[in-house]
Design a protein around this motif. Structure first.
Motif, PDB file in Angstrom:
ATOM      1  N   ALA A 178       0.835  -1.215   0.046  1.00  0.00           N
ATOM      2  CA  ALA A 178       0.048  -0.031  -0.067  1.00  0.00           C
ATOM      3  C   ALA A 178       0.676   1.202  -0.031  1.00  0.00           C
ATOM      4  CB  ALA A 178      -0.955  -0.113   1.080  1.00  0.00           C
ATOM      5  N   ILE A 179       0.447   2.342  -0.703  1.00  0.00           N
ATOM      6  CA  ILE A 179       0.931   3.541  -0.697  1.00  0.00           C
ATOM      7  C   ILE A 179       0.935   4.350   0.971  1.00  0.00           C
ATOM      8  CG2 ILE A 179       0.985   6.086  -1.628  1.00  0.00           C
ATOM      9  CD1 ILE A 179       0.038   4.584  -4.046  1.00  0.00           C
ATOM     10  N   VAL A 180       2.175   4.691   1.601  1.00  0.00           N
ATOM     11  CA  VAL A 180       2.311   5.168   2.843  1.00  0.00           C
ATOM     12  C   VAL A 180       2.407   6.764   2.537  1.00  0.00           C
ATOM     13  CG1 VAL A 180       2.958   3.057   3.879  1.00  0.00           C
ATOM     14  CG2 VAL A 180       4.756   4.468   2.945  1.00  0.00           C
ATOM     15  N   GLN A 181       3.097   6.998   1.530  1.00  0.00           N
ATOM     16  CA  GLN A 181       3.263   8.580   1.312  1.00  0.00           C
ATOM     17  C   GLN A 181       3.657   9.003  -0.053  1.00  0.00           C
ATOM     18  OE1 GLN A 181       6.470  10.018   3.931  1.00  0.00           O
ATOM     19  NE2 GLN A 181       5.581  12.003   3.925  1.00  0.00           N
ATOM     20  N   ARG A 182       3.450  10.087  -0.452  1.00  0.00           N
ATOM     21  CA  ARG A 182       3.717  10.452  -1.717  1.00  0.00           C
ATOM     22  C   ARG A 182       3.828  11.893  -1.760  1.00  0.00           C
ATOM     23  NH1 ARG A 182      -0.900   8.768  -5.474  1.00  0.00           N
ATOM     24  NH2 ARG A 182      -1.858   7.443  -4.196  1.00  0.00           N
ATOM     25  N   GLY A 183       4.753  12.601  -2.737  1.00  0.00           N
ATOM     26  CA  GLY A 183       5.029  14.041  -2.657  1.00  0.00           C
ATOM     27  C   GLY A 183       6.574  14.102  -3.549  1.00  0.00           C
ATOM     28  N   ARG A 184       6.877  15.417  -3.115  1.00  0.00           N
ATOM     29  CA  ARG A 184       8.374  15.659  -3.763  1.00  0.00           C
ATOM     30  C   ARG A 184       9.277  15.078  -2.536  1.00  0.00           C
ATOM     31  NH1 ARG A 184       8.488  16.939  -8.954  1.00  0.00           N
ATOM     32  NH2 ARG A 184      10.309  18.148  -8.485  1.00  0.00           N
ATOM     33  N   LEU A 185      10.328  14.799  -3.116  1.00  0.00           N
ATOM     34  CA  LEU A 185      11.455  14.379  -2.456  1.00  0.00           C
ATOM     35  C   LEU A 185      11.619  15.236  -1.098  1.00  0.00           C
ATOM     36  CD1 LEU A 185      13.241  11.804  -2.019  1.00  0.00           C
ATOM     37  CD2 LEU A 185      15.078  13.296  -3.163  1.00  0.00           C
ATOM     38  N   ALA A 186      11.692  16.708  -1.347  1.00  0.00           N
ATOM     39  CA  ALA A 186      12.011  17.431  -0.124  1.00  0.00           C
ATOM     40  C   ALA A 186      10.895  17.571   0.761  1.00  0.00           C
ATOM     41  CB  ALA A 186      12.020  19.001  -0.760  1.00  0.00           C
ATOM     42  N   ALA A 202      11.215  14.446   2.994  1.00  0.00           N
ATOM     43  CA  ALA A 202      12.313  15.005   3.829  1.00  0.00           C
ATOM     44  C   ALA A 202      11.860  15.575   4.980  1.00  0.00           C
ATOM     45  CB  ALA A 202      13.564  15.535   3.432  1.00  0.00           C
ATOM     46  N   ALA A 203      10.910  16.465   4.723  1.00  0.00           N
ATOM     47  CA  ALA A 203      10.672  17.524   5.930  1.00  0.00           C
ATOM     48  C   ALA A 203       9.464  16.507   6.824  1.00  0.00           C
ATOM     49  CB  ALA A 203       9.552  18.435   5.146  1.00  0.00           C
ATOM     50  N   HIS A 204       8.684  15.787   6.302  1.00  0.00           N
ATOM     51  CA  HIS A 204       7.793  14.978   6.960  1.00  0.00           C
ATOM     52  C   HIS A 204       7.690  13.523   6.708  1.00  0.00           C
ATOM     53  CE1 HIS A 204       6.291  18.832   8.352  1.00  0.00           C
ATOM     54  NE2 HIS A 204       5.995  19.079   7.035  1.00  0.00           N
ATOM     55  N   PRO A 205       8.616  12.951   7.022  1.00  0.00           N
ATOM     56  CA  PRO A 205       8.766  11.362   6.517  1.00  0.00           C
ATOM     57  C   PRO A 205       7.737  10.509   7.340  1.00  0.00           C
ATOM     58  CG  PRO A 205      10.874  11.831   7.943  1.00  0.00           C
ATOM     59  CD  PRO A 205      10.243  13.116   7.839  1.00  0.00           C
ATOM     60  N   ALA A 206       7.012  10.015   6.729  1.00  0.00           N
ATOM     61  CA  ALA A 206       5.888   9.144   7.406  1.00  0.00           C
ATOM     62  C   ALA A 206       6.245   7.992   7.985  1.00  0.00           C
ATOM     63  CB  ALA A 206       4.666   8.936   6.521  1.00  0.00           C
ATOM     64  N   THR A 207       7.242   7.198   7.548  1.00  0.00           N
ATOM     65  CA  THR A 207       7.562   6.102   8.310  1.00  0.00           C
ATOM     66  C   THR A 207       9.276   6.252   8.469  1.00  0.00           C
ATOM     67  OG1 THR A 207       8.077   4.742   6.045  1.00  0.00           O
ATOM     68  CG2 THR A 207       5.671   4.901   7.035  1.00  0.00           C
ATOM     69  N   ALA A 208       9.270   4.965   9.146  1.00  0.00           N
ATOM     70  CA  ALA A 208      10.950   4.772   9.351  1.00  0.00           C
ATOM     71  C   ALA A 208      11.919   4.577   8.087  1.00  0.00           C
ATOM     72  CB  ALA A 208      11.341   3.472  10.315  1.00  0.00           C
ATOM     73  N   PHE A 209      11.212   3.825   7.139  1.00  0.00           N
ATOM     74  CA  PHE A 209      11.757   3.526   5.773  1.00  0.00           C
ATOM     75  C   PHE A 209      12.076   4.848   5.088  1.00  0.00           C
ATOM     76  CE2 PHE A 209      11.332   3.402   1.326  1.00  0.00           C
ATOM     77  CZ  PHE A 209      12.233   2.485   1.085  1.00  0.00           C
ATOM     78  N   VAL A 210      11.022   5.699   5.059  1.00  0.00           N
ATOM     79  CA  VAL A 210      11.032   7.150   4.423  1.00  0.00           C
ATOM     80  C   VAL A 210      12.284   7.803   5.026  1.00  0.00           C
ATOM     81  CG1 VAL A 210       9.905   9.085   3.691  1.00  0.00           C
ATOM     82  CG2 VAL A 210       8.402   6.900   3.736  1.00  0.00           C
ATOM     83  N   LYS A 211      12.342   7.799   6.304  1.00  0.00           N
ATOM     84  CA  LYS A 211      13.308   8.747   7.048  1.00  0.00           C
ATOM     85  C   LYS A 211      14.722   8.168   6.653  1.00  0.00           C
ATOM     86  CE  LYS A 211      12.457  10.021  11.465  1.00  0.00           C
ATOM     87  NZ  LYS A 211      12.158   9.707  12.701  1.00  0.00           N
ATOM     88  N   ARG A 212      14.986   6.833   6.688  1.00  0.00           N
ATOM     89  CA  ARG A 212      16.224   6.128   5.999  1.00  0.00           C
ATOM     90  C   ARG A 212      16.359   6.698   4.568  1.00  0.00           C
ATOM     91  NH1 ARG A 212      14.731   1.473   8.849  1.00  0.00           N
ATOM     92  NH2 ARG A 212      14.278   0.389   6.994  1.00  0.00           N
TER      93      ARG A 212
END
Lengths: 282, 239
Positions: free
Chosen positions: B211-219, B222-232
């Motif tokens: 499932a999709i957990v987040q979408r948007g521009r890379l910036a 980076a500003a609001h990473p939704a999950t640990a994976f996005v943060k990494r």
């Protein structure tokens, strides 16, 4: 002074006994493989062997063998290639929703079925063919009504050879098609390749060496076919008497003719193998 | 304006998928950890596997519609696909590889068009070579040429750089980003490398567990990473 420790003694014993055992056991089997070939080739002077080839049995049997095995091989290639392709595709494709799991199982059963003749004793194959196509077999009445009598004809030779030899090609072809990189097939399809184009321009050319190897095995098997042919097609010189049957017939009267025929059969098989190998390497 | 619209739900294989996105001229970057369903999503868009619900529409033309029982076969969807190792046909030379998907009235015409496409990718000199004789960058060019020569209306790339040495990746990445922008086809690129997402400069869709957990521009990610994976991912660490 104490004796060498047991571990060292055991090692010393193994150092002699193990190579000895391997040498003896493998030597026995090597001898069993080599002696009959030597007997076949060297137990009679070449002049006698050449004389054996002038027996009236020889030429018709050779001609019939080359003709029937060629027809059998063509039938096997023409029907076996699409069958192998379908089986390979149906039994690896995973993921589609619904009944595909079931379908895949059905194709696996089918695969086992078409490969069954490999383990079927030739005598059983002969009986089975008679029970299918013979006068009192499953299709017998239907064939008789159409005026066709299959058993004990040249066509029966081809049927027997195709039946016993096809699985060797099928096995090789199914394995080769299954080994194809699924990405290659998918990419070809995204490039617009229709199913036949996929088979002829991607699957067959890439699998070619394996297909040729399987064809060689099938041909060799058809060439040596004896039991099923004898029971289903009979042993009539010029009509259904192939080289193996001619050897059997000659053996009753003249061992030298049987020997000449045997060498001839081996030579034909060997020549075919070399030709196919060379063709596959190109 | 070309547009690929995707909305897919259902199980095909092991993982239940639930994704919806649209790809326009700028490449859409699909990221996610291993087993997130990225490749499976591509397979569904291509038509190699069939989800139970959803639709795929390309330039307004439906390719797949579970409700309407429409399911065009792969070969009629006209979506170009570049798998991870590019899967060039090993038995054909480069020119024949590129010509494979060209519908031309004659062999000469097909070869001419293939040569033209190779020239466009600065790879004309490779024409007589076999795929086994190509470097990573050359393989990429030939695979791109082959996909484009068939005039696809969208492009899907599955981890286009993952199989290659880090030393090669930078040039290959720049080349890819440059060309994809120039062609302005609806494109979906699967990756798990932040550098790829950055270079491709498109919207990022993050997939986890189908499932999709987040979408948007890379910036934005980076500003609001939704999950640990996005943060990494946005931190540039190997996610």
């Amino acid at each position: 002074m104490s004796a060498a420790p047991p571990a060292a003694r055991r090692r010393a014993f193994l150092a002699i006994a193990w190579p000895g055992a391997i040498g003896l056991l493998s030597g026995l089997l090597l001898l069993l493989a080599a002696l009959p070939i030597a007997g076949l080739l060297f137990s009679a002077p070449p002049r006698q062997l050449l004389a054996g080839l002038s027996d009236p049995l020889v030429l018709p049997a050779l001609r019939l063998t080359v003709f029937t095995t060629t027809v059998s091989l063509l039938v096997i290639l023409a029907c076996g290639t699409p069958l192998a392709w379908v089986i390979a595709r149906r039994t690896i494709q995973v993921g589609q929703v619904g009944r595909v799991g079931q379908a895949s199982r059905t194709w696996r059963v089918l695969e086992t079925l078409v490969e069954l003749p490999v383990v079927l004793p030739p005598a059983v194959a002969g009986v089975a063919l008679l029970l299918a196509f013979g006068r009192r077999g499953l299709l017998g009445p239907g064939l008789a009504a159409a005026g066709i009598g299959l058993p004990f004809t040249r066509a029966a030779v081809v049927v027997a050879q195709t039946f016993v030899a096809a699985p060797f090609y099928l096995q090789a072809a199914i394995a080769a098609f299954r080994r194809l990189d699924p990405d290659l097939i998918l990419v070809a399809r995204t490039l617009g390749a229709s199913p036949p184009r996929l088979l002829f321009t991607v699957a067959i050319p890439i699998s070619w060496p394996s297909l040729a190897g399987g064809a060689a095995m099938s041909w060799a098997r058809a060439l040596g076919e004896f039991g099923a042919t004898l029971m289903f097609a009979g042993n009539m010189s010029g009509r259904t008497q192939t080289l193996p049957l001619a050897i059997y017939t000659a053996l009753a009267s003249d061992l030298r003719t049987a020997q000449s025929l045997s060498i001839l059969l081996v030579a034909v098989a060997f020549a075919l193998l070399v030709a196919i190998r060379a063709g596959a390497r190109r | 304006m070309s547009l690929l619209e995707v909305s897919l739900q259902g199980t095909a294989g092991v993982l239940p998928i639930d994704v919806a996105f649209r790809a326009q001229a700028a490449p859409l970057v699909l990221v996610g950890p291993n087993g997130a369903g990225k490749t499976q999503t591509l397979m569904m868009i291509l038509g190699a596997t069939r989800p139970s619900h959803g639709r795929v529409t390309l330039d307004g033309t439906p390719l797949f519609n579970a409700g309407g029982r429409l399911d065009l076969p792969v070969e009629q969807r006209r979506i170009g696909f570049l798998p991870q190792r590019y899967a060039l046909f090993p038995h054909l030379d480069v020119l024949a590889n590129v010509g494979y998907g060209i519908a031309a009235p004659s062999r000469e015409e097909r070869r001419r068009l293939a040569r033209e496409m190779l020239r466009e990718l600065d790879a004309e000199a490779l024409a007589p070579r076999r795929p086994s004789e190509l470097s990573g960058g050359e393989t990429q060019r030939v695979a791109l040429a082959r996909a484009l020569a068939s005039r696809p209306r969208a492009l899907l790339l599955d981890e286009p750089l993952a199989a290659f040495d880090i030393s090669l990746r930078r040039d290959m990445r720049r080349f890819l980003a440059e060309r994809l922008r120039a062609w302005s086809l609806p494109t979906v690129v699967v990756t798990h490398d932040r550098a790829d997402a950055e270079a491709l400069d498109g919207d990022v869709v993050v997939l986890e567990g189908g499932a999709i957990v987040q979408r948007g521009r890379l910036a934005e990610l980076a500003a609001h990473p939704a999950t640990a994976f996005v943060k990494r991912l946005v931190s540039g660490a190997d996610p």
